[in-house]
Scaffold this motif. Structure first.
Motif, PDB file in Angstrom:
ATOM      1  N   ALA A 167       0.842  -1.177   0.008  1.00  0.00           N
ATOM      2  CA  ALA A 167       0.064   0.138   0.037  1.00  0.00           C
ATOM      3  C   ALA A 167       0.787   1.244  -0.062  1.00  0.00           C
ATOM      4  O   ALA A 167       0.477   2.108   0.581  1.00  0.00           O
ATOM      5  N   ASP A 168       2.186   1.083  -0.896  1.00  0.00           N
ATOM      6  CA  ASP A 168       3.102   2.062  -0.663  1.00  0.00           C
ATOM      7  C   ASP A 168       2.858   2.987  -1.878  1.00  0.00           C
ATOM      8  O   ASP A 168       4.032   3.563  -2.363  1.00  0.00           O
ATOM      9  N   GLU A 169       1.933   3.083  -2.701  1.00  0.00           N
ATOM     10  CA  GLU A 169       1.865   3.980  -3.855  1.00  0.00           C
ATOM     11  C   GLU A 169       2.122   5.340  -3.589  1.00  0.00           C
ATOM     12  O   GLU A 169       1.533   5.936  -2.334  1.00  0.00           O
ATOM     13  N   TRP A 219      12.726  -1.103  -1.985  1.00  0.00           N
ATOM     14  CA  TRP A 219      13.428  -0.330  -2.996  1.00  0.00           C
ATOM     15  C   TRP A 219      13.080  -0.959  -4.199  1.00  0.00           C
ATOM     16  O   TRP A 219      13.391  -1.961  -4.561  1.00  0.00           O
ATOM     17  N   ARG A 220      12.139  -0.291  -5.039  1.00  0.00           N
ATOM     18  CA  ARG A 220      11.820  -0.915  -6.509  1.00  0.00           C
ATOM     19  C   ARG A 220      12.974  -0.433  -7.455  1.00  0.00           C
ATOM     20  O   ARG A 220      12.816   0.951  -7.958  1.00  0.00           O
ATOM     21  N   ALA A 221      13.669  -1.152  -8.328  1.00  0.00           N
ATOM     22  CA  ALA A 221      14.521  -1.022  -9.325  1.00  0.00           C
ATOM     23  C   ALA A 221      13.500  -1.203 -10.537  1.00  0.00           C
ATOM     24  O   ALA A 221      12.962  -2.376 -10.456  1.00  0.00           O
ATOM     25  N   CYS A 235       4.807   1.278 -19.247  1.00  0.00           N
ATOM     26  CA  CYS A 235       5.836   1.935 -18.439  1.00  0.00           C
ATOM     27  C   CYS A 235       5.570   2.180 -17.274  1.00  0.00           C
ATOM     28  O   CYS A 235       5.618   3.621 -16.754  1.00  0.00           O
ATOM     29  N   TYR A 236       5.329   1.270 -16.365  1.00  0.00           N
ATOM     30  CA  TYR A 236       4.968   1.912 -15.000  1.00  0.00           C
ATOM     31  C   TYR A 236       6.230   1.830 -14.010  1.00  0.00           C
ATOM     32  O   TYR A 236       6.823   0.976 -13.756  1.00  0.00           O
ATOM     33  N   SER A 237       6.609   3.126 -14.427  1.00  0.00           N
ATOM     34  CA  SER A 237       8.078   3.342 -13.693  1.00  0.00           C
ATOM     35  C   SER A 237       8.160   3.762 -12.307  1.00  0.00           C
ATOM     36  O   SER A 237       9.253   3.856 -11.883  1.00  0.00           O
TER      37      SER A 237
HETATM   38  O1  LIG Z   1       2.913  -4.540  -9.263  1.00  0.00           O
HETATM   39  P1  LIG Z   1       2.185  -4.164  -8.168  1.00  0.00           P
HETATM   40  O2  LIG Z   1       1.791  -5.630  -7.467  1.00  0.00           O
HETATM   41  O3  LIG Z   1       0.789  -3.430  -8.397  1.00  0.00           O
HETATM   42  O4  LIG Z   1       3.017  -3.204  -7.322  1.00  0.00           O
HETATM   43  C1  LIG Z   1       4.329  -3.387  -6.837  1.00  0.00           C
HETATM   44  C2  LIG Z   1       4.614  -2.111  -6.410  1.00  0.00           C
HETATM   45  O5  LIG Z   1       6.251  -2.386  -5.965  1.00  0.00           O
HETATM   46  O6  LIG Z   1       4.907  -1.076  -7.430  1.00  0.00           O
HETATM   47  C3  LIG Z   1       4.392   0.009  -6.918  1.00  0.00           C
HETATM   48  C4  LIG Z   1       4.712   1.444  -7.618  1.00  0.00           C
HETATM   49  O7  LIG Z   1       6.016   1.591  -6.943  1.00  0.00           O
HETATM   50  C5  LIG Z   1       4.309  -0.053  -5.349  1.00  0.00           C
HETATM   51  O8  LIG Z   1       3.018   0.528  -4.966  1.00  0.00           O
HETATM   52  C6  LIG Z   1       4.252  -1.521  -5.082  1.00  0.00           C
HETATM   53  O9  LIG Z   1       4.879  -1.975  -3.955  1.00  0.00           O
END
Ligand SMILES: O=P(O)(O)OC[C@@]1(O)O[C@H](CO)[C@@H](O)[C@@H]1O
Length: 364
Positions: A33-35, A148-150, A361-363
């Protein structure tokens, strides 16, 4: 020449590995829930709700005040900075509501992409400056893990070796800083589903990316038992015309993980990456039934695939609280069953649960 200076004490290691194990115990997974404010804006726009702090707070209050039995399927919740300090309508901090349910509180630590010049629009992720201070503060404020999302893209010349190495190194540096501050790092190298590539190509790229990530984590002396991995499943690109069954996705995914992720890692919590809620559950179930060795817990850390039907049920109206909580609980339970390979599709999924949640492009 390798030198051996201890990075963590045995007490620190014990704390980290216990947190990581708690999050993925007994089929539990993570609610992402970190959008960020912008990403939440896109979600709210879909249901025609204004992106205000109060509307974001209200939706999250409904999720976090769901029945306590949610703690059977959700072991951790990742929050965005704003949410960590928000309260419910009675004035109680969300983080305390979650903790009282026995749910571990996490915090998004990456701060968005920056272009890598000379590449085909690839990025690295920012947020390392001042990270140690931020981690120390978040730990004091109740967080026990970080994220941390790369982001890596499959395209002409992508991902480049530079993007793979740079992002692996940033993830490892982040993981090391988290552990020094008592936070379990969730390491998320997402290979995006954009493109028309087939599943085999995604597997090839995912293996290259994960191999680089684990080399970097080792170089940075990261204690693997105190980490969790959040990868993409191995799927065909969104525009690929060939379709694959969950069993094929499962075999490709577990093969890639088996080749690259050490058995010391306690849990692998997949992101949903734009899959429909139902596909994300069916694929996770197939992954857990895959007949290959699986030394790690294989669970979920879904954002869209845990919240889409809840958001649709809510529609911005307080009167829809019960329906919203039911929709959320239903997906959480389904994914908990899938994390144990026990999900049986009932055939009664609502429209929202079978809808693709793909965003190009869900960046960030
Ligand atoms: O791919 P999903 O499951 O929707 O989201 C994965 C994710 O890492 O991407 C989003 C954007 O950083 C975050 O809100 C979430 O934690």
């Amino acid at each position: 020449m390798a030198h051996r200076f201890p990075a963590l004490t045995s007490e620190q290691k014990k704390e980290l590995s216990e947190i990581a194990q708690r999050i993925v115990a007994n089929g539990k997974g993570i609610l992402a829930a970190d959008e960020s404010v912008g990403t939440m804006g896109n979600r709210l726009q879909r249901i025609k709700v204004e992106n205000t702090e109060e509307n974001r707070r209200q939706f999250r209050e409904i999720l976090f005040t769901v029945d306590n039995s949610i703690n059977q399927s959700i072991g951790g919740v990742i929050l965005f900075h704003e949410t960590l300090y928000q309260k419910d309508s009675q004035g109680k901090l969300f983080r305390n509501i979650l903790k009282e349910k026995g749910i571990v509180v996490g915090i998004k630590l990456d701060q968005g992409g920056a272009p890598l010049a000379g590449t085909n629009k690839e990025t690295t992720i920012q947020g390392l400056d001042g990270l140690s201070e931020r981690c120390a503060q978040y730990k004091k404020d109740g967080a026990d893990f970080g994220k941390w999302r790369a982001v890596l893209r499959i395209d002409n010349q992508c991902p480049s070796n530079l993007a793979i190495q740079e992002n692996a190194n940033a993830l490892a540096r982040y993981a090391s800083i988290c552990q020094q501050n008592g936070l379990v790092p969730i390491v998320e190298p997402e290979v995006l589903p954009d493109g028309d590539h087939d599943m085999e190509h995604c597997q090839y790229v995912t293996e290259k990316v994960l191999a680089a990530v684990y080399k970097a984590l080792n170089d940075h002396h990261v204690y693997l038992e105190g980490t969790l991995l959040k990868p993409n499943m191995v799927t065909a690109g969104h525009a690929c015309t060939k379709k694959y069954m969950p069993e094929q996705v499962a075999m490709a995914t577990v093969t890639a993980l088996h080749r690259t992720v050490p058995a010391a890692v306690p849990g692998i919590c997949f992101l949903s990456g734009g899959m429909s809620e139902e596909d994300a559950t069916l694929n996770l179930n197939a992954i857990n039934l895959c007949p290959l060795p699986k030394p790690w817990k294989l669970s979920f850390s879904y954002g869209r695939a845990l919240q889409a039907s809840a958001l649709a049920a809510w529609g911005g109206k307080a009167a829809n609280k019960k329906a919203t909580q039911e929709a959320f609980m239903k997906r959480a339970l389904a994914n908990c069953q899938a994390a144990k390979g026990q999900y049986v599709h009932s055939g009664s999924s609502g429209a929202a649960s079978t809808q693709s949640l793909f965003t190009a492009c869900y960046s960030y």
